[in-house]
Design a protein around this motif. Structure first.
Motif, short mmCIF file in Angstrom:
data_model
loop_
_atom_site.label_atom_id
_atom_site.label_comp_id
_atom_site.label_asym_id
_atom_site.label_seq_id
_atom_site.Cartn_x
_atom_site.Cartn_y
_atom_site.Cartn_z
N SER A 1 -38.41 -6.53 30.27
CA SER A 1 -38.21 -7.86 29.43
C SER A 1 -36.46 -8.17 29.46
O SER A 1 -36.15 -9.31 29.11
CB SER A 1 -38.58 -8.13 28.42
OG SER A 1 -38.43 -7.27 27.47
N VAL A 2 -35.51 -7.20 29.62
CA VAL A 2 -34.25 -7.58 29.41
C VAL A 2 -33.64 -7.67 30.78
O VAL A 2 -33.81 -6.88 31.67
CB VAL A 2 -33.56 -6.32 28.64
CG1 VAL A 2 -32.12 -6.71 28.54
CG2 VAL A 2 -34.29 -6.08 27.33
N LEU A 3 -32.69 -8.82 30.90
CA LEU A 3 -32.01 -8.86 32.28
C LEU A 3 -31.15 -7.77 32.45
O LEU A 3 -30.32 -7.45 31.46
CB LEU A 3 -31.28 -10.07 32.06
CG LEU A 3 -30.42 -10.53 33.43
CD1 LEU A 3 -31.38 -10.63 34.98
CD2 LEU A 3 -29.62 -11.64 33.27
N PRO B 1 -28.06 -6.83 34.89
CA PRO B 1 -27.44 -7.66 35.92
C PRO B 1 -26.96 -6.28 36.72
O PRO B 1 -26.55 -6.62 37.84
CB PRO B 1 -26.22 -8.35 35.17
CG PRO B 1 -26.38 -7.75 33.85
CD PRO B 1 -27.51 -7.19 33.31
N GLN B 2 -26.53 -5.02 36.03
CA GLN B 2 -26.18 -3.98 36.73
C GLN B 2 -27.06 -3.59 37.99
O GLN B 2 -26.84 -3.25 39.19
CB GLN B 2 -25.77 -2.87 36.02
CG GLN B 2 -24.65 -2.80 35.34
CD GLN B 2 -24.39 -1.45 34.48
OE1 GLN B 2 -23.57 -0.68 34.99
NE2 GLN B 2 -24.87 -1.53 33.32
N VAL C 1 -34.51 -2.46 20.54
CA VAL C 1 -34.50 -3.83 20.87
C VAL C 1 -34.49 -4.25 22.32
O VAL C 1 -35.24 -5.03 23.10
CB VAL C 1 -33.36 -4.64 20.15
CG1 VAL C 1 -33.40 -6.23 20.53
CG2 VAL C 1 -33.54 -4.52 18.90
N ILE C 2 -33.62 -3.19 23.00
CA ILE C 2 -33.45 -3.63 24.35
C ILE C 2 -33.73 -2.32 25.47
O ILE C 2 -33.77 -2.55 26.68
CB ILE C 2 -31.94 -3.90 24.50
CG1 ILE C 2 -31.31 -3.08 23.97
CG2 ILE C 2 -31.59 -5.57 24.24
CD1 ILE C 2 -29.44 -3.23 24.34
N ALA D 1 -29.54 -8.03 20.03
CA ALA D 1 -28.63 -6.86 20.48
C ALA D 1 -27.75 -7.95 21.47
O ALA D 1 -27.78 -9.13 21.93
CB ALA D 1 -29.23 -6.13 21.26
N ILE E 1 -25.91 -7.37 25.17
CA ILE E 1 -26.01 -6.76 26.37
C ILE E 1 -24.91 -7.12 27.47
O ILE E 1 -24.37 -8.19 27.07
CB ILE E 1 -27.34 -6.77 27.05
CG1 ILE E 1 -27.89 -8.43 27.50
CG2 ILE E 1 -28.32 -6.31 25.80
CD1 ILE E 1 -28.99 -8.41 28.19
N ASN F 1 -22.67 -8.67 29.92
CA ASN F 1 -22.67 -9.90 30.43
C ASN F 1 -23.23 -10.33 31.80
O ASN F 1 -23.25 -9.45 32.76
CB ASN F 1 -21.11 -10.56 30.60
CG ASN F 1 -20.38 -10.70 29.51
OD1 ASN F 1 -20.89 -10.56 28.36
ND2 ASN F 1 -19.12 -11.20 29.67
N LYS F 2 -24.03 -11.34 31.81
CA LYS F 2 -24.98 -11.62 33.15
C LYS F 2 -24.24 -11.59 34.38
O LYS F 2 -24.63 -11.04 35.29
CB LYS F 2 -25.68 -12.98 32.90
CG LYS F 2 -26.83 -13.39 34.01
CD LYS F 2 -27.32 -14.74 33.59
CE LYS F 2 -28.49 -14.92 34.86
NZ LYS F 2 -28.98 -16.29 34.47
N LEU G 1 -21.43 -9.76 35.17
CA LEU G 1 -20.98 -8.61 35.08
C LEU G 1 -19.55 -8.62 34.89
O LEU G 1 -18.65 -7.78 35.08
CB LEU G 1 -21.36 -7.60 36.54
CG LEU G 1 -22.79 -7.39 36.67
CD1 LEU G 1 -22.85 -6.76 38.03
CD2 LEU G 1 -23.00 -6.47 35.60
N PHE H 1 -29.18 -11.10 23.31
CA PHE H 1 -30.38 -10.83 23.49
C PHE H 1 -31.31 -10.88 22.41
O PHE H 1 -31.07 -10.04 21.57
CB PHE H 1 -30.66 -9.86 24.47
CG PHE H 1 -31.95 -9.49 24.86
CD1 PHE H 1 -32.85 -8.69 24.03
CD2 PHE H 1 -32.79 -10.32 25.91
CE1 PHE H 1 -34.21 -8.53 24.34
CE2 PHE H 1 -34.21 -9.99 26.22
CZ PHE H 1 -34.64 -9.15 25.40
#
Lengths: 79, 228
Positions: free
Chosen positions: A12-14, A16-17, A70-71, B101, B103, B105-106, B108, B148
């Motif tokens: 559910s977590v994006l 991007p990598q 959480v992630i 949390a 995370i 950056n979208k 990158l 997030f």
């Protein structure tokens, strides 16, 4: 005993990598890859012979230190 | 007020925070090393920005286990003020003092620039000096600052009015374009349900003196001090 803990981002977590890596794979002409997620592997040497007890300790370590619930999800492999 | 500025190995905004408190706001302020558990009766605690433990494992993941954090959690539970800036926000989320949390950056990219944020709730100990919906211009500098939380947490923090700052446009609109890191609902800063713990990704300590070109960050600390 040797333990391997694999930590991955929750679905559910994006990630991007993972997206960037998938796109890089596609650029190599391999668009058969539909998803990529980037996680981490932690290898631990852990003393003790009782498998059940060791697993319990590893669960605690994984929950409290190695992953952020959480992630992230984790799984434990023990040999 | 007495202020403790915590130093982790890898913190790099501790000096700016101490300078702001001592020289600009004329407060009693001192450093506390992460291995110490004595906060010396601090009324307010700042967890500064930086790269504690090199961001190893996860940002703030190892810092949260430092001896000082047991005392910070206890102080927060006693109602003392805690402000976590950037890496400090990451440590607060890792330690469970704030929900959610931070995370990667979208896009990158490490985002290092001035950023506009809107004040969402002025009825808090951190924002009482600001006008409602005020637009502030604060620097950001982070690669893993995207807030997030799962849908039920997002609903809960919205209902409890814990969202204090959102990334916004010049007109004060909440838009995708004005979101520098893909944060859920453009969230830039939140507080806990008790209203004594604040975490935000932008750096108010870098916008607190006219010599720096902007004083929009001062209001956070003035709100705390005036309300104490």
């Amino acid at each position: 005993m040797k333990a391997t803990i694999i930590v991955t981002p929750k679905k559910s977590v994006l990630d991007p990598q993972g997206e960037a890596v998938k796109n890089a794979i596609h650029q190599q002409g391999m668009d058969c890859v539909t998803h990529a997620r980037i996680g981490k592997i932690i290898e631990l040497d852990i003393s003790g012979t009782d498998v059940t007890l060791t697993r319990q300790k590893l669960e605690k370590i994984a929950l409290e230190v190695l992953s952020n619930p959480v992630i992230e999800d984790f799984r434990i492999e023990l040999e | 007020m007495r202020w403790a500025v915590v130093q982790f190995p890898g913190s790099n905004c501790d000096q700016d925070c101490l300078y702001l408190l001592q020289e600009v706001l004329k407060q009693e302020a001192y450093y506390v090393w992460h291995k110490d558990s004595d906060l010396k009766n601090a009324d307010g605690i700042v967890l500064p920005g930086g790269f504690s433990y090199g961001d190893y494992l996860r940002c703030g993941a190892i810092a949260k286990l430092s001896p000082v954090m047991k005392s910070v959690v206890q102080a927060a539970n006693e109602g003392k003020i805690v402000v976590g800036i950037c890496n400090g926000f990451q440590v607060l989320c890792e330690s469970g003092l704030l929900p959610g949390a931070l995370i990667r950056n979208k896009n990158l990219k490490f985002r290092c620039h001035q950023q506009l944020i809107r004040v969402e709730n002025t009825k808090t100990r951190f924002t009482s000096k600001y006008e409602s919906q005020a637009v502030l211009n604060l620097p950001i500098a982070h690669g893993e600052g995207s807030y997030f939380a799962d849908p039920s947490t997002l609903k809960s923090i919205a209902q409890n009015k814990q969202i204090l700052f959102r990334y916004c446009s010049e007109e004060g609109s909440i838009t995708d374009f004005s979101n520098p890191n893909g944060a859920c609902e453009n969230i830039a800063g939140i507080c806990n349900t008790k209203g004594n713990v604040l975490g935000l990704m932008p750096h108010p300590e870098r916008a607190a003196e006219s010599a720096l070109g902007c004083v929009d960050g001062l209001g956070i600390f003035q709100s705390i001090i005036n309300g104490s």
